[in-house]
Design a protein around this motif. Structure first.
Motif, PDB file in Angstrom:
ATOM      1  N   CYS A 156       0.856  -1.186   0.000  1.00 47.31           N
ATOM      2  CA  CYS A 156       0.000   0.000   0.000  1.00 47.31           C
ATOM      3  C   CYS A 156       0.894   1.239   0.000  1.00 47.31           C
ATOM      4  O   CYS A 156       1.104   1.885   1.030  1.00 47.31           O
ATOM      5  CB  CYS A 156      -0.906  -0.031   1.235  1.00 47.31           C
ATOM      6  N   ASN A 157       1.431   1.596  -1.181  1.00 48.70           N
ATOM      7  CA  ASN A 157       2.355   2.722  -1.301  1.00 48.70           C
ATOM      8  C   ASN A 157       1.837   3.728  -2.321  1.00 48.70           C
ATOM      9  O   ASN A 157       0.692   3.628  -2.791  1.00 48.70           O
ATOM     10  CB  ASN A 157       3.744   2.230  -1.699  1.00 48.70           C
ATOM     11  N   LYS A 158       2.651   4.700  -2.652  1.00 51.96           N
ATOM     12  CA  LYS A 158       2.192   5.754  -3.561  1.00 51.96           C
ATOM     13  C   LYS A 158       1.874   5.217  -4.953  1.00 51.96           C
ATOM     14  O   LYS A 158       0.976   5.729  -5.623  1.00 51.96           O
ATOM     15  CB  LYS A 158       3.237   6.866  -3.649  1.00 51.96           C
ATOM     16  N   GLU A 159       2.593   4.162  -5.390  1.00 57.17           N
ATOM     17  CA  GLU A 159       2.296   3.573  -6.690  1.00 57.17           C
ATOM     18  C   GLU A 159       0.900   2.931  -6.682  1.00 57.17           C
ATOM     19  O   GLU A 159       0.141   3.037  -7.649  1.00 57.17           O
ATOM     20  CB  GLU A 159       3.353   2.527  -7.061  1.00 57.17           C
ATOM     21  N   TYR A 160       0.595   2.292  -5.562  1.00 57.46           N
ATOM     22  CA  TYR A 160      -0.725   1.659  -5.445  1.00 57.46           C
ATOM     23  C   TYR A 160      -1.827   2.705  -5.489  1.00 57.46           C
ATOM     24  O   TYR A 160      -2.824   2.548  -6.206  1.00 57.46           O
ATOM     25  CB  TYR A 160      -0.813   0.865  -4.142  1.00 57.46           C
ATOM     26  N   TYR A 161      -1.659   3.798  -4.719  1.00 56.11           N
ATOM     27  CA  TYR A 161      -2.689   4.829  -4.680  1.00 56.11           C
ATOM     28  C   TYR A 161      -2.839   5.542  -6.023  1.00 56.11           C
ATOM     29  O   TYR A 161      -3.942   5.916  -6.419  1.00 56.11           O
ATOM     30  CB  TYR A 161      -2.371   5.840  -3.579  1.00 56.11           C
ATOM     31  N   SER A 162      -1.724   5.724  -6.724  1.00 55.09           N
ATOM     32  CA  SER A 162      -1.794   6.359  -8.040  1.00 55.09           C
ATOM     33  C   SER A 162      -2.603   5.497  -9.006  1.00 55.09           C
ATOM     34  O   SER A 162      -3.482   5.997  -9.734  1.00 55.09           O
ATOM     35  CB  SER A 162      -0.380   6.581  -8.586  1.00 55.09           C
ATOM     36  N   ALA A 163      -2.329   4.198  -9.002  1.00 54.52           N
ATOM     37  CA  ALA A 163      -3.083   3.285  -9.867  1.00 54.52           C
ATOM     38  C   ALA A 163      -4.535   3.178  -9.402  1.00 54.52           C
ATOM     39  O   ALA A 163      -5.453   3.069 -10.225  1.00 54.52           O
ATOM     40  CB  ALA A 163      -2.421   1.903  -9.860  1.00 54.52           C
ATOM     41  N   LEU A 164      -4.754   3.249  -8.093  1.00 56.18           N
ATOM     42  CA  LEU A 164      -6.104   3.183  -7.553  1.00 56.18           C
ATOM     43  C   LEU A 164      -6.945   4.356  -8.042  1.00 56.18           C
ATOM     44  O   LEU A 164      -8.109   4.183  -8.449  1.00 56.18           O
ATOM     45  CB  LEU A 164      -6.041   3.171  -6.023  1.00 56.18           C
TER      46      LEU A 164
END
Length: 245
Positions: free
Chosen positions: A204-212
């Motif tokens: 659950c990192n910034k890459e995950y939130y960006s894709a989310l």
């Protein structure tokens, strides 16, 4: 007086409106006198007198609770030397306290994060005050939660005594090794827009939130076409992640 129980009850209610005894008590009196009792004084009995609820005892109970918010009623009664019923009466009727479960939060916010949350809330309130209907039509928010594969145990053991108007405490949720899934839920005034489940092994990192947010953008275009036509808008999240869509 030469009266039966009904007449005695009527006479007592008339002359002692507030303190008149109940019909069952009057019947007990009549039965006792018929069996030969002559004294009108109360019989001696074991136990503590009701005078235990005095200002000094109330002060002691309050001090015990303020020292240990999770103290049990039984422990209060044993410490002060009163019955559990008197302890409950003091807590509820005199101190106006009730025991609340500790509120769970994902993590404690730092000072700057708290200030940011307050600023965001004020900004949203200003927008709402300018145009409530448009705000509710366009505003999207989200929250996150762990969904367990089982029913979590009760948090009753963490309940604390609180005075009227006093807020509950907070604690960081303890990690659980049993199966669970992390879910992010997005919604607006019309209902749920998107629920996203974190895949096993995914961080659950910034890459995950960006894709989310990209996935949420696609869902918005499908379910809220009136928002997709806007030139620019952003999603407000509980963690202050913002990204133009």
């Amino acid at each position: 007086m030469g009266k039966n129980t009904v007449e005695a009850k009527t006479w007592l209610d008339k002359h002692y409106e507030v303190s008149a005894p109940r019909k069952s008590t009057i019947c007990d009196w009549y039965s006792n006198f018929k069996r030969g009792r002559t004294s009108t004084e109360d019989s001696k009995r074991s136990g503590r007198p009701k005078e235990v609820i005095i200002p000094e005892i109330i002060r002691q109970v309050r001090q015990i609770v303020l020292t240990d918010r999770r103290v049990k009623v039984r422990e209060i009664a044993e410490t002060v030397g009163i019955s559990t019923g008197s302890a409950v009466s003091i807590l509820h009727d005199y101190l106006h306290m009730k025991k609340l479960n500790v509120k769970w939060v994902p993590h404690f916010l730092e000072i700057e994060q708290s200030k940011k949350r307050v600023a965001d809330s004020k900004s949203c309130l200003d927008m709402f005050n300018r145009n409530p209907s448009e705000f509710l039509r366009r505003y999207i928010t989200m929250d996150e939660t762990w969904i367990h594969h089982y029913i979590p145990e009760s948090n009753r053991s963490s309940a604390e005594w609180r005075e009227a108007g006093e807020s509950r405490s907070k604690r960081v949720k303890a990690s659980r090794w049993a199966g669970k899934v992390f879910a992010s839920v997005f919604w607006d005034g019309h209902g749920i827009i998107h629920i996203d489940y974190l895949k096993k092994g995914e961080k659950c990192n910034k890459e995950y939130y960006s894709a989310l947010l990209d996935r949420v953008n696609d869902e918005i275009k499908k379910k809220r076409p009136h928002l997709a036509k806007k030139k620019s808008f952003s999603i407000k999240t509980m963690h202050h992640l913002t990204k133009p869509l």
